[in-house]
Design a protein around this motif. Structure first.
Motif, PDB file in Angstrom:
ATOM      1  N   HIS A  27      41.874  27.158  48.504  1.00  0.00           N
ATOM      2  CA  HIS A  27      41.945  26.726  47.042  1.00  0.00           C
ATOM      3  C   HIS A  27      40.291  26.885  46.548  1.00  0.00           C
ATOM      4  CE1 HIS A  27      41.275  24.814  43.166  1.00  0.00           C
ATOM      5  NE2 HIS A  27      41.577  25.886  42.693  1.00  0.00           N
ATOM      6  N   ALA A  28      39.207  26.589  47.374  1.00  0.00           N
ATOM      7  CA  ALA A  28      37.591  26.868  46.395  1.00  0.00           C
ATOM      8  C   ALA A  28      37.513  28.155  47.351  1.00  0.00           C
ATOM      9  CB  ALA A  28      36.999  25.687  47.087  1.00  0.00           C
ATOM     10  N   LYS A  29      38.166  28.645  48.029  1.00  0.00           N
ATOM     11  CA  LYS A  29      37.970  30.276  48.948  1.00  0.00           C
ATOM     12  C   LYS A  29      37.791  31.228  47.199  1.00  0.00           C
ATOM     13  CE  LYS A  29      38.250  33.851  51.716  1.00  0.00           C
ATOM     14  NZ  LYS A  29      38.961  34.109  52.625  1.00  0.00           N
ATOM     15  N   VAL A  30      39.248  30.879  46.809  1.00  0.00           N
ATOM     16  CA  VAL A  30      40.077  31.902  45.962  1.00  0.00           C
ATOM     17  C   VAL A  30      39.276  31.768  44.997  1.00  0.00           C
ATOM     18  CG1 VAL A  30      41.774  32.216  44.057  1.00  0.00           C
ATOM     19  CG2 VAL A  30      42.271  31.633  46.824  1.00  0.00           C
ATOM     20  N   ALA A  31      38.288  29.903  44.101  1.00  0.00           N
ATOM     21  CA  ALA A  31      38.093  30.087  43.166  1.00  0.00           C
ATOM     22  C   ALA A  31      36.971  30.511  43.044  1.00  0.00           C
ATOM     23  CB  ALA A  31      37.965  28.629  42.742  1.00  0.00           C
ATOM     24  N   ARG A  32      35.897  30.486  43.831  1.00  0.00           N
ATOM     25  CA  ARG A  32      34.722  31.774  44.638  1.00  0.00           C
ATOM     26  C   ARG A  32      34.999  32.945  44.357  1.00  0.00           C
ATOM     27  NH1 ARG A  32      34.148  30.814  49.454  1.00  0.00           N
ATOM     28  NH2 ARG A  32      33.831  32.706  50.772  1.00  0.00           N
ATOM     29  N   PHE A  33      35.766  33.276  44.619  1.00  0.00           N
ATOM     30  CA  PHE A  33      35.770  34.797  44.251  1.00  0.00           C
ATOM     31  C   PHE A  33      36.396  35.168  43.199  1.00  0.00           C
ATOM     32  CE2 PHE A  33      37.036  37.623  48.054  1.00  0.00           C
ATOM     33  CZ  PHE A  33      36.457  37.262  49.632  1.00  0.00           C
ATOM     34  N   LEU A  34      37.636  34.669  42.642  1.00  0.00           N
ATOM     35  CA  LEU A  34      37.748  34.762  41.033  1.00  0.00           C
ATOM     36  C   LEU A  34      36.370  34.239  39.847  1.00  0.00           C
ATOM     37  CD1 LEU A  34      40.892  32.189  40.028  1.00  0.00           C
ATOM     38  CD2 LEU A  34      40.712  34.616  39.853  1.00  0.00           C
ATOM     39  N   ALA A  35      35.409  33.723  40.526  1.00  0.00           N
ATOM     40  CA  ALA A  35      33.934  33.485  39.742  1.00  0.00           C
ATOM     41  C   ALA A  35      32.960  34.525  39.797  1.00  0.00           C
ATOM     42  CB  ALA A  35      33.503  32.935  39.949  1.00  0.00           C
ATOM     43  N   GLN A  36      34.002  36.192  40.383  1.00  0.00           N
ATOM     44  CA  GLN A  36      33.147  36.759  40.313  1.00  0.00           C
ATOM     45  C   GLN A  36      33.988  38.130  40.220  1.00  0.00           C
ATOM     46  OE1 GLN A  36      30.134  38.505  41.605  1.00  0.00           O
ATOM     47  NE2 GLN A  36      30.125  35.672  42.495  1.00  0.00           N
ATOM     48  N   ARG A  37      34.447  37.010  39.167  1.00  0.00           N
ATOM     49  CA  ARG A  37      35.352  39.268  38.452  1.00  0.00           C
ATOM     50  C   ARG A  37      34.984  38.584  37.139  1.00  0.00           C
ATOM     51  NH1 ARG A  37      41.335  38.917  40.610  1.00  0.00           N
ATOM     52  NH2 ARG A  37      41.918  41.264  38.787  1.00  0.00           N
ATOM     53  N   ASP A  38      35.665  39.676  35.950  1.00  0.00           N
ATOM     54  CA  ASP A  38      35.095  40.055  34.619  1.00  0.00           C
ATOM     55  C   ASP A  38      36.405  39.298  34.259  1.00  0.00           C
ATOM     56  OD1 ASP A  38      32.909  41.341  34.871  1.00  0.00           O
ATOM     57  OD2 ASP A  38      33.294  43.437  35.135  1.00  0.00           O
ATOM     58  N   ALA A  39      36.479  38.851  33.241  1.00  0.00           N
ATOM     59  CA  ALA A  39      38.028  38.462  32.640  1.00  0.00           C
ATOM     60  C   ALA A  39      38.185  36.742  33.410  1.00  0.00           C
ATOM     61  CB  ALA A  39      38.774  38.893  31.791  1.00  0.00           C
ATOM     62  N   ASN A  40      37.853  36.492  34.134  1.00  0.00           N
ATOM     63  CA  ASN A  40      38.118  35.368  34.767  1.00  0.00           C
ATOM     64  C   ASN A  40      37.891  34.612  33.711  1.00  0.00           C
ATOM     65  OD1 ASN A  40      38.731  33.397  36.941  1.00  0.00           O
ATOM     66  ND2 ASN A  40      37.243  33.218  36.961  1.00  0.00           N
ATOM     67  N   ALA A  41      38.918  33.558  33.525  1.00  0.00           N
ATOM     68  CA  ALA A  41      38.730  32.099  32.405  1.00  0.00           C
ATOM     69  C   ALA A  41      40.610  31.340  33.099  1.00  0.00           C
ATOM     70  CB  ALA A  41      39.333  32.802  31.112  1.00  0.00           C
ATOM     71  N   VAL A  42      40.111  30.406  32.728  1.00  0.00           N
ATOM     72  CA  VAL A  42      40.818  29.160  32.767  1.00  0.00           C
ATOM     73  C   VAL A  42      42.623  30.021  31.898  1.00  0.00           C
ATOM     74  CG1 VAL A  42      41.755  26.575  33.112  1.00  0.00           C
ATOM     75  CG2 VAL A  42      39.686  27.538  34.153  1.00  0.00           C
ATOM     76  N   THR A  43      43.466  29.676  32.574  1.00  0.00           N
ATOM     77  CA  THR A  43      44.588  29.287  31.202  1.00  0.00           C
ATOM     78  C   THR A  43      45.011  28.552  31.153  1.00  0.00           C
ATOM     79  OG1 THR A  43      45.728  29.522  33.481  1.00  0.00           O
ATOM     80  CG2 THR A  43      45.693  31.745  32.973  1.00  0.00           C
ATOM     81  N   PRO A  44      45.070  28.271  29.733  1.00  0.00           N
ATOM     82  CA  PRO A  44      46.298  27.203  28.944  1.00  0.00           C
ATOM     83  C   PRO A  44      46.388  26.640  29.783  1.00  0.00           C
ATOM     84  CG  PRO A  44      45.746  29.324  27.721  1.00  0.00           C
ATOM     85  CD  PRO A  44      45.625  30.027  29.218  1.00  0.00           C
ATOM     86  N   LEU A  45      46.946  25.273  29.576  1.00  0.00           N
ATOM     87  CA  LEU A  45      47.913  24.290  29.699  1.00  0.00           C
ATOM     88  C   LEU A  45      48.402  23.971  28.312  1.00  0.00           C
ATOM     89  CD1 LEU A  45      49.932  22.632  32.168  1.00  0.00           C
ATOM     90  CD2 LEU A  45      48.160  20.326  31.567  1.00  0.00           C
ATOM     91  N   HIS A  46      49.912  24.049  27.958  1.00  0.00           N
ATOM     92  CA  HIS A  46      50.027  23.473  26.980  1.00  0.00           C
ATOM     93  C   HIS A  46      51.086  22.238  26.446  1.00  0.00           C
ATOM     94  CE1 HIS A  46      48.665  26.322  24.974  1.00  0.00           C
ATOM     95  NE2 HIS A  46      49.436  27.454  25.594  1.00  0.00           N
ATOM     96  N   ALA A  47      51.122  20.870  26.167  1.00  0.00           N
ATOM     97  CA  ALA A  47      52.276  19.828  25.864  1.00  0.00           C
ATOM     98  C   ALA A  47      53.000  20.567  25.015  1.00  0.00           C
ATOM     99  CB  ALA A  47      51.586  18.638  25.699  1.00  0.00           C
ATOM    100  N   LEU A  48      54.396  20.274  25.504  1.00  0.00           N
ATOM    101  CA  LEU A  48      55.383  20.344  24.607  1.00  0.00           C
ATOM    102  C   LEU A  48      56.580  19.180  24.307  1.00  0.00           C
ATOM    103  CD1 LEU A  48      57.129  23.093  26.877  1.00  0.00           C
ATOM    104  CD2 LEU A  48      55.340  23.751  24.705  1.00  0.00           C
ATOM    105  N   PRO A  49      55.727  18.468  23.471  1.00  0.00           N
ATOM    106  CA  PRO A  49      55.997  17.355  23.185  1.00  0.00           C
ATOM    107  C   PRO A  49      57.743  17.014  22.411  1.00  0.00           C
ATOM    108  CG  PRO A  49      54.553  17.414  21.666  1.00  0.00           C
ATOM    109  CD  PRO A  49      54.391  18.649  22.536  1.00  0.00           C
ATOM    110  N   ALA A  50      57.948  17.766  21.450  1.00  0.00           N
ATOM    111  CA  ALA A  50      58.930  17.893  21.123  1.00  0.00           C
ATOM    112  C   ALA A  50      60.648  18.738  22.037  1.00  0.00           C
ATOM    113  CB  ALA A  50      59.252  18.852  20.013  1.00  0.00           C
ATOM    114  N   LEU A  51      60.157  19.200  23.000  1.00  0.00           N
ATOM    115  CA  LEU A  51      61.139  19.921  23.524  1.00  0.00           C
ATOM    116  C   LEU A  51      61.126  18.102  24.515  1.00  0.00           C
ATOM    117  CD1 LEU A  51      63.396  21.684  24.627  1.00  0.00           C
ATOM    118  CD2 LEU A  51      61.417  22.578  26.291  1.00  0.00           C
ATOM    119  N   ALA A  52      60.352  17.641  25.316  1.00  0.00           N
ATOM    120  CA  ALA A  52      60.229  16.529  26.338  1.00  0.00           C
ATOM    121  C   ALA A  52      61.335  15.597  24.975  1.00  0.00           C
ATOM    122  CB  ALA A  52      58.615  15.975  25.912  1.00  0.00           C
ATOM    123  N   SER A  53      61.196  15.365  24.146  1.00  0.00           N
ATOM    124  CA  SER A  53      61.892  13.993  22.994  1.00  0.00           C
ATOM    125  C   SER A  53      63.301  14.587  23.410  1.00  0.00           C
ATOM    126  CB  SER A  53      61.180  14.118  21.857  1.00  0.00           C
ATOM    127  OG  SER A  53      62.192  13.496  20.777  1.00  0.00           O
TER     128      SER A  53
END
Length: 397
Positions: A27-53
């Protein structure tokens, strides 16, 4: 609909090669490769509280891969990464020195890449990633698509300069044809499925997928107790489940593989206890998951670490697309393609089934992670199924 894992290897340690492929160092190797790519960004993580309820669970979080590297799906992490690794390996061999990702744009490495042609079969998203990877490093790409791949998805691959080859039949037919052409023409197959004697490159593709798991673990407020992930040949499910097992050990969550009922090759394999090729019948709307034979290396991992296997119907996938586009309460608006929300569809079906709910221990304390594996990678199809264009959904967010 739901079957528990009864394979003899269940809860056994991962095969040594799989552990090396999917562990923390990889995983650390993948992260190093990703850091060299244009448009690299962490993708969002969303909570779904209404659906969980509504579902009676403690929390639901969805990792949204619809924004990954401008390609609209998690597949952006696998194919392109494998191409980059293969070019570096070939260049290191020819130049007789060790090279790393920072060397990919050097003139001498690009000259070597230009002599290489990578190929694969695809339902759409994997081929786009392989084609983009080839373009990034200066290699050629020949991408095979079967009759069920939409014109929009074919065009999205071709824009990266790939040569497109149309194959009669289904995805599995195109996989076999890609292998034949590669053998005949000296191309390198960069497949997301494996077969006897061909495992290392699909392993690299799966390794690339560990990036989103590592991100999710950093983003979550608490470790998940349950994870539902969709499967075609099983590669992404195995990558997620395997990485979680390796980095979390005994604290790992219960992992459930979810497939279309019309193309449930992993589910059938789990029931039989050995690799099964299911018959090709009516196509599924979940186009990116329409596979009829599991990847052997994916099954090798899943047989050890998946808690169970389940299927969802066509209506389940479409309902989740619409629910995410028109959320209740404070839940965020999310654009999920036909295959994107299938893990969430599995969760919804599981809590509606007393047997599955009990077997999985789903209750008010459960913390569930799912992955939106693709955005609207075929905007016309998305609009047809949701009744709104993707941009209209996002504008209303």
């Amino acid at each position: 609909m739901f079957v528990s894992n009864t394979h003899p290897s269940y809860l056994q340690p991962l095969d040594r090669i799989d552990a090396a492929t999917l562990g923390a160092d990889a995983h650390a190797k993948v992260a190093r490769f990703l850091a060299q790519r244009d448009a690299n960004a962490v993708t969002p993580l969303h909570a779904l509280p209404a659906l969980a309820s509504e579902l009676g669970v403690g929390s639901i979080h969805i990792k949204d891969e619809g924004f990954r590297l401008g390609l609209g799906s998690f597949k952006a992490l696998g194919g392109a990464y494998a191409v980059m690794c293969l070019v570096l390996e070939e260049a290191s061999k020819r130049l007789q020195r060790t090279l790393d990702v920072a060397d990919l744009q050097s003139p001498e490495v690009r000259a070597i890449a230009a002599t290489m042609t990578v190929t694969c079969a695809t339902d759409g998203n994997h081929g786009r990633s392989v084609a983009q990877g080839a373009q990034l490093v200066g290699a050629r790409a020949a991408i095979l698509v079967h009759a069920g791949v939409s014109e929009g998805r074919v065009a999205a691959i071709a824009r990266f300069g790939a040569d497109m080859i149309c194959v009669p039949g289904n995805y599995d037919d195109s996989v076999r044809e890609a292998a034949r052409l590669a053998s005949e023409r000296g191309w390198i197959v960069v497949s997301d499925t494996s077969w006897p004697g061909y495992e290392r490159i699909p392993g690299l593709v799966m390794q690339g997928y560990t990036a989103m798991v590592g991100e999710a673990l950093q983003q979550l407020p608490a470790a998940p107790t349950h994870v539902f992930v969709q499967a075609g040949v099983g590669g992404v499910a195995a990558a997620v489940a395997g990485h979680l097992a390796l980095v979390m050990g005994e604290r790992r969550p219960r992992f459930v593989v979810v497939e279309p009922a019309r193309a449930a090759c992993v589910h059938a394999t789990a029931q039989a206890g050995h690799l099964v090729r299911v018959a090709h019948g009516e196509p599924t709307v979940m186009a990116m998951l329409e596979c009829y034979e599991p990847s052997p290396i994916a099954w090798r991992v899943l047989s050890r670490v998946a808690e169970g296997f389940m299927t969802v119907d066509e209506a389940d996938a479409i309902a989740v697309m619409n629910r995410l586009a028109r959320p209740a309460g404070d839940d965020p608006t999310i654009v999920a393609g036909e295959s994107g929300g299938v893990g969430l569809a599995g969760l919804i079906r599981a809590v509606a089934s007393p047997d599955a709910k009990e077997q999985l221990g789903l209750d008010a304390t459960s913390r569930v992670l799912v992955i939106n594996t693709e955005g609207a990678t075929d905007p016309a199809r998305y609009t047809e199924l949701v009744g709104l264009r993707p941009d209209q959904v996002l504008a209303a967010a």
